[in-house]
Design an enzyme around this catalytic site. Sequence first.
Site, PDB file in Angstrom:
ATOM      1  N   MET A  90       0.830  -1.170   0.000  1.00  0.00           N
ATOM      2  CA  MET A  90       0.000   0.000   0.000  1.00  0.00           C
ATOM      3  C   MET A  90       0.884   1.246   0.000  1.00  0.00           C
ATOM      4  SD  MET A  90      -3.091   0.853  -0.048  1.00  0.00           S
ATOM      5  CE  MET A  90      -4.572   0.928   0.854  1.00  0.00           C
ATOM      6  N   PRO A  91       1.564   1.540  -1.097  1.00  0.00           N
ATOM      7  CA  PRO A  91       2.452   2.700  -1.148  1.00  0.00           C
ATOM      8  C   PRO A  91       1.688   4.017  -0.966  1.00  0.00           C
ATOM      9  CG  PRO A  91       2.917   1.214  -2.954  1.00  0.00           C
ATOM     10  CD  PRO A  91       1.640   0.754  -2.329  1.00  0.00           C
ATOM     11  N   THR A  92       2.296   4.935  -0.229  1.00  0.00           N
ATOM     12  CA  THR A  92       1.730   6.265  -0.066  1.00  0.00           C
ATOM     13  C   THR A  92       2.821   7.310  -0.279  1.00  0.00           C
ATOM     14  OG1 THR A  92       2.141   6.293   2.319  1.00  0.00           O
ATOM     15  CG2 THR A  92       0.000   5.492   1.607  1.00  0.00           C
TER      16      THR A  92
ATOM     17  N   GLY B 236      -1.825   5.614  -2.418  1.00  0.00           N
ATOM     18  CA  GLY B 236      -2.425   6.747  -1.715  1.00  0.00           C
ATOM     19  C   GLY B 236      -1.506   7.956  -1.819  1.00  0.00           C
TER      20      GLY B 236
END
Length: 119
Positions: A1-3, A39
């Site tokens: 879930m890279p942000t 995100g």
Amino acid sequence: MPTLSITTNIPKYKVPSTFLTDASKLVSQILQTPELYIGVRIKAGQQSCWFDNESPCALGTITGTGNFGTEENKQYSAIIFDFIEKQLGVPQNRFYLSFVEQKPSNIGVKGTTLAEIIQ
């Protein structure tokens, strides 16, 4: 879930309306992760100074799981620094980007953890 998170003293009205979607696409491309899982946020208009100077500056953090390393981060930096300079007008010498590697067990998703989902 890279942000990707950016905090800047650039006023909100100077942030291009496509900044978030453009940044999401960019992170998806460079980390080779579907955009569905990316995100992005920007906190504009923050009180910030750099070396006792309030000219445009920014601080950023990019987080992910298993995407980072010495050589990879050099490539990511070059691309992201160029993007921030072009999109926000923040000179590359007035921007820091921190890379944060996360364990899947430390990321909550859909009421559980990413570790549970990717098993």
